[in-house]
Scaffold this motif. Structure first.
Motif, PDB file in Angstrom:
ATOM      1  N   GLN A  91       0.826  -1.208   0.000  1.00  0.00           N
ATOM      2  CA  GLN A  91       0.000   0.000   0.000  1.00  0.00           C
ATOM      3  C   GLN A  91       0.858   1.255   0.000  1.00  0.00           C
ATOM      4  OE1 GLN A  91      -3.514   0.046  -0.267  1.00  0.00           O
ATOM      5  NE2 GLN A  91      -2.926   2.118  -0.845  1.00  0.00           N
ATOM      6  N   ASP A  92       1.897   1.286   0.815  1.00  0.00           N
ATOM      7  CA  ASP A  92       2.796   2.432   0.877  1.00  0.00           C
ATOM      8  C   ASP A  92       3.460   2.674  -0.469  1.00  0.00           C
ATOM      9  OD1 ASP A  92       4.358   4.493   2.441  1.00  0.00           O
ATOM     10  OD2 ASP A  92       6.021   3.186   1.829  1.00  0.00           O
ATOM     11  N   MET A  93       3.905   1.609  -1.097  1.00  0.00           N
ATOM     12  CA  MET A  93       4.590   1.738  -2.383  1.00  0.00           C
ATOM     13  C   MET A  93       3.632   2.206  -3.476  1.00  0.00           C
ATOM     14  SD  MET A  93       6.992  -1.628  -1.939  1.00  0.00           S
ATOM     15  CE  MET A  93       7.821  -1.611  -3.528  1.00  0.00           C
ATOM     16  N   THR A  94       2.424   1.673  -3.510  1.00  0.00           N
ATOM     17  CA  THR A  94       1.467   2.122  -4.527  1.00  0.00           C
ATOM     18  C   THR A  94       1.071   3.578  -4.276  1.00  0.00           C
ATOM     19  OG1 THR A  94      -0.379   1.120  -3.321  1.00  0.00           O
ATOM     20  CG2 THR A  94       0.577  -0.163  -5.101  1.00  0.00           C
ATOM     21  N   ASP A  95       0.938   3.964  -3.005  1.00  0.00           N
ATOM     22  CA  ASP A  95       0.632   5.363  -2.684  1.00  0.00           C
ATOM     23  C   ASP A  95       1.741   6.300  -3.157  1.00  0.00           C
ATOM     24  OD1 ASP A  95      -1.720   4.550  -1.460  1.00  0.00           O
ATOM     25  OD2 ASP A  95      -0.977   4.826   0.590  1.00  0.00           O
ATOM     26  N   LYS A  96       2.966   5.812  -3.209  1.00  0.00           N
ATOM     27  CA  LYS A  96       4.111   6.627  -3.633  1.00  0.00           C
ATOM     28  C   LYS A  96       4.395   6.512  -5.126  1.00  0.00           C
ATOM     29  CE  LYS A  96       6.246   6.906   0.819  1.00  0.00           C
ATOM     30  NZ  LYS A  96       7.260   6.464   1.729  1.00  0.00           N
ATOM     31  N   GLY A  97       3.507   5.849  -5.854  1.00  0.00           N
ATOM     32  CA  GLY A  97       3.631   5.791  -7.303  1.00  0.00           C
ATOM     33  C   GLY A  97       4.503   4.680  -7.845  1.00  0.00           C
ATOM     34  N   ILE A  98       4.877   3.712  -7.008  1.00  0.00           N
ATOM     35  CA  ILE A  98       5.651   2.573  -7.501  1.00  0.00           C
ATOM     36  C   ILE A  98       4.759   1.760  -8.432  1.00  0.00           C
ATOM     37  CG2 ILE A  98       6.859   0.437  -6.863  1.00  0.00           C
ATOM     38  CD1 ILE A  98       8.353   2.895  -5.897  1.00  0.00           C
ATOM     39  N   HIS A  99       5.290   1.402  -9.590  1.00  0.00           N
ATOM     40  CA  HIS A  99       4.522   0.657 -10.586  1.00  0.00           C
ATOM     41  C   HIS A  99       4.695  -0.846 -10.379  1.00  0.00           C
ATOM     42  CE1 HIS A  99       3.975  -1.003 -14.782  1.00  0.00           C
ATOM     43  NE2 HIS A  99       2.790  -0.557 -14.452  1.00  0.00           N
ATOM     44  N   PHE A 100       3.599  -1.514 -10.074  1.00  0.00           N
ATOM     45  CA  PHE A 100       3.603  -2.971  -9.955  1.00  0.00           C
ATOM     46  C   PHE A 100       3.173  -3.548 -11.289  1.00  0.00           C
ATOM     47  CE2 PHE A 100       3.839  -1.959  -5.566  1.00  0.00           C
ATOM     48  CZ  PHE A 100       4.475  -3.033  -4.972  1.00  0.00           C
ATOM     49  N   ILE A 101       4.029  -4.407 -11.853  1.00  0.00           N
ATOM     50  CA  ILE A 101       3.710  -4.989 -13.158  1.00  0.00           C
ATOM     51  C   ILE A 101       3.016  -6.339 -13.018  1.00  0.00           C
ATOM     52  CG2 ILE A 101       5.593  -3.769 -14.292  1.00  0.00           C
ATOM     53  CD1 ILE A 101       6.953  -6.591 -14.481  1.00  0.00           C
ATOM     54  N   ARG A 102       3.092  -6.937 -11.828  1.00  0.00           N
ATOM     55  CA  ARG A 102       2.332  -8.139 -11.520  1.00  0.00           C
ATOM     56  C   ARG A 102       1.668  -7.928 -10.172  1.00  0.00           C
ATOM     57  NH1 ARG A 102       7.186 -11.753 -12.679  1.00  0.00           N
ATOM     58  NH2 ARG A 102       7.496 -11.261 -14.852  1.00  0.00           N
ATOM     59  N   VAL A 112       3.487 -12.365  -2.907  1.00  0.00           N
ATOM     60  CA  VAL A 112       4.490 -11.751  -3.772  1.00  0.00           C
ATOM     61  C   VAL A 112       3.818 -10.873  -4.822  1.00  0.00           C
ATOM     62  CG1 VAL A 112       4.564 -13.725  -5.352  1.00  0.00           C
ATOM     63  CG2 VAL A 112       6.535 -12.195  -5.216  1.00  0.00           C
ATOM     64  N   ALA A 113       4.500  -9.794  -5.193  1.00  0.00           N
ATOM     65  CA  ALA A 113       4.119  -8.948  -6.316  1.00  0.00           C
ATOM     66  C   ALA A 113       5.413  -8.427  -6.936  1.00  0.00           C
ATOM     67  CB  ALA A 113       3.236  -7.788  -5.865  1.00  0.00           C
ATOM     68  N   VAL A 114       5.363  -8.119  -8.233  1.00  0.00           N
ATOM     69  CA  VAL A 114       6.554  -7.647  -8.947  1.00  0.00           C
ATOM     70  C   VAL A 114       6.396  -6.161  -9.254  1.00  0.00           C
ATOM     71  CG1 VAL A 114       7.996  -7.910 -11.005  1.00  0.00           C
ATOM     72  CG2 VAL A 114       6.911  -9.922  -9.974  1.00  0.00           C
ATOM     73  N   PHE A 115       7.425  -5.395  -8.882  1.00  0.00           N
ATOM     74  CA  PHE A 115       7.409  -3.960  -9.163  1.00  0.00           C
ATOM     75  C   PHE A 115       8.677  -3.549  -9.895  1.00  0.00           C
ATOM     76  CE2 PHE A 115       9.568  -4.154  -5.055  1.00  0.00           C
ATOM     77  CZ  PHE A 115      10.529  -3.155  -5.106  1.00  0.00           C
ATOM     78  N   GLU A 116       8.613  -2.344 -10.482  1.00  0.00           N
ATOM     79  CA  GLU A 116       9.756  -1.757 -11.177  1.00  0.00           C
ATOM     80  C   GLU A 116      10.350  -0.649 -10.320  1.00  0.00           C
ATOM     81  OE1 GLU A 116       8.705  -1.847 -15.877  1.00  0.00           O
ATOM     82  OE2 GLU A 116       7.720  -0.286 -14.700  1.00  0.00           O
ATOM     83  N   ASP A 117      11.687  -0.548 -10.344  1.00  0.00           N
ATOM     84  CA  ASP A 117      12.316   0.604  -9.709  1.00  0.00           C
ATOM     85  C   ASP A 117      12.320   1.765 -10.712  1.00  0.00           C
ATOM     86  OD1 ASP A 117      14.547   0.223 -11.413  1.00  0.00           O
ATOM     87  OD2 ASP A 117      15.816  -0.574  -9.815  1.00  0.00           O
ATOM     88  N   LEU A 118      12.972   2.851 -10.369  1.00  0.00           N
ATOM     89  CA  LEU A 118      12.911   4.033 -11.227  1.00  0.00           C
ATOM     90  C   LEU A 118      13.521   3.808 -12.596  1.00  0.00           C
ATOM     91  CD1 LEU A 118      15.484   6.771 -10.243  1.00  0.00           C
ATOM     92  CD2 LEU A 118      15.669   4.408  -9.506  1.00  0.00           C
ATOM     93  N   TYR A 119      14.361   2.798 -12.763  1.00  0.00           N
ATOM     94  CA  TYR A 119      14.989   2.540 -14.058  1.00  0.00           C
ATOM     95  C   TYR A 119      14.351   1.380 -14.818  1.00  0.00           C
ATOM     96  CZ  TYR A 119      18.550   5.687 -12.285  1.00  0.00           C
ATOM     97  OH  TYR A 119      19.200   6.779 -11.774  1.00  0.00           O
ATOM     98  N   GLY A 120      13.422   0.683 -14.180  1.00  0.00           N
ATOM     99  CA  GLY A 120      12.768  -0.441 -14.836  1.00  0.00           C
ATOM    100  C   GLY A 120      13.260  -1.803 -14.402  1.00  0.00           C
ATOM    101  N   ASN A 121      14.243  -1.863 -13.484  1.00  0.00           N
ATOM    102  CA  ASN A 121      14.654  -3.161 -12.941  1.00  0.00           C
ATOM    103  C   ASN A 121      13.474  -3.787 -12.216  1.00  0.00           C
ATOM    104  OD1 ASN A 121      17.615  -3.203 -13.464  1.00  0.00           O
ATOM    105  ND2 ASN A 121      17.564  -1.371 -12.178  1.00  0.00           N
ATOM    106  N   LEU A 122      13.321  -5.089 -12.366  1.00  0.00           N
ATOM    107  CA  LEU A 122      12.208  -5.784 -11.733  1.00  0.00           C
ATOM    108  C   LEU A 122      12.604  -6.332 -10.376  1.00  0.00           C
ATOM    109  CD1 LEU A 122      10.762  -7.725 -14.799  1.00  0.00           C
ATOM    110  CD2 LEU A 122      10.137  -5.457 -13.932  1.00  0.00           C
ATOM    111  N   TRP A 123      11.709  -6.159  -9.423  1.00  0.00           N
ATOM    112  CA  TRP A 123      11.885  -6.611  -8.050  1.00  0.00           C
ATOM    113  C   TRP A 123      10.679  -7.438  -7.625  1.00  0.00           C
ATOM    114  CZ3 TRP A 123      15.125  -4.190  -4.023  1.00  0.00           C
ATOM    115  CH2 TRP A 123      16.015  -3.236  -4.531  1.00  0.00           C
ATOM    116  N   ASP A 124      10.895  -8.431  -6.795  1.00  0.00           N
ATOM    117  CA  ASP A 124       9.800  -9.085  -6.088  1.00  0.00           C
ATOM    118  C   ASP A 124       9.693  -8.451  -4.713  1.00  0.00           C
ATOM    119  OD1 ASP A 124       9.096 -10.966  -7.999  1.00  0.00           O
ATOM    120  OD2 ASP A 124       9.889 -12.686  -6.912  1.00  0.00           O
TER     121      ASP A 124
END
Length: 129
Positions: A91-102, A112-124
């Motif tokens: 919730q905190d990350m989505t509120d801050k505009g982090i893009h979850f691709i999964r 688990v959910a997959v998000f992108e950092d500011l450069y597009g690297n994928l993180w779980d």
């Protein structure tokens, strides 16, 4: 014998924008920011509660390195951020505009959910069961 991985180098376009993203949006701690030369800094960051491992932010120094920014693993998930409260952090990350691709998913090992950092690297983002 005891071994551990201390830091992983993460190629970035700009030190200051990377520091801002990781400290402000992901709550990482800036552990060190030492100028080594006019173009190179030693910048270490780590997630809260993880002072022995983290990331070394490495500014791309040439075209070859710049070509790797945001895709150090050929499109696969690169890093795994474990949390003690998945839904709080999600919730905190989505509120801050982090893009979850999964979107969040329950797996046998946890949530688990997959998000992108500011450069597009994928993180779980993971909370283990």
């Amino acid at each position: 014998m005891k071994q551990q991985i201390g830091y992983m180098a993460l190629v970035v376009a700009d030190y200051d924008e990377a520091i801002a993203f990781y400290t402000q949006k992901l709550h990482f701690t800036l552990l060190e920011d030492t100028v080594q030369s006019p173009t190179k800094r030693w910048v270490r960051i780590a997630p809260p509660g993880s002072p022995e491992s983290g990331l070394l932010l490495a500014k791309a120094a040439n075209e070859e390195q710049k070509s790797r920014i945001g895709n150090q693993t050929g499109g696969r998930v690169f890093l795994f951020l474990y949390t003690d409260d998945f839904w709080r952090d999600y919730q905190d990350m989505t509120d801050k505009g982090i893009h979850f691709i999964r979107p969040p998913k329950e797996e046998y090992y946890g949530t688990v959910a997959v998000f992108e950092d500011l450069y597009g690297n994928l993180w779980d983002l993971i909370q283990s069961k």
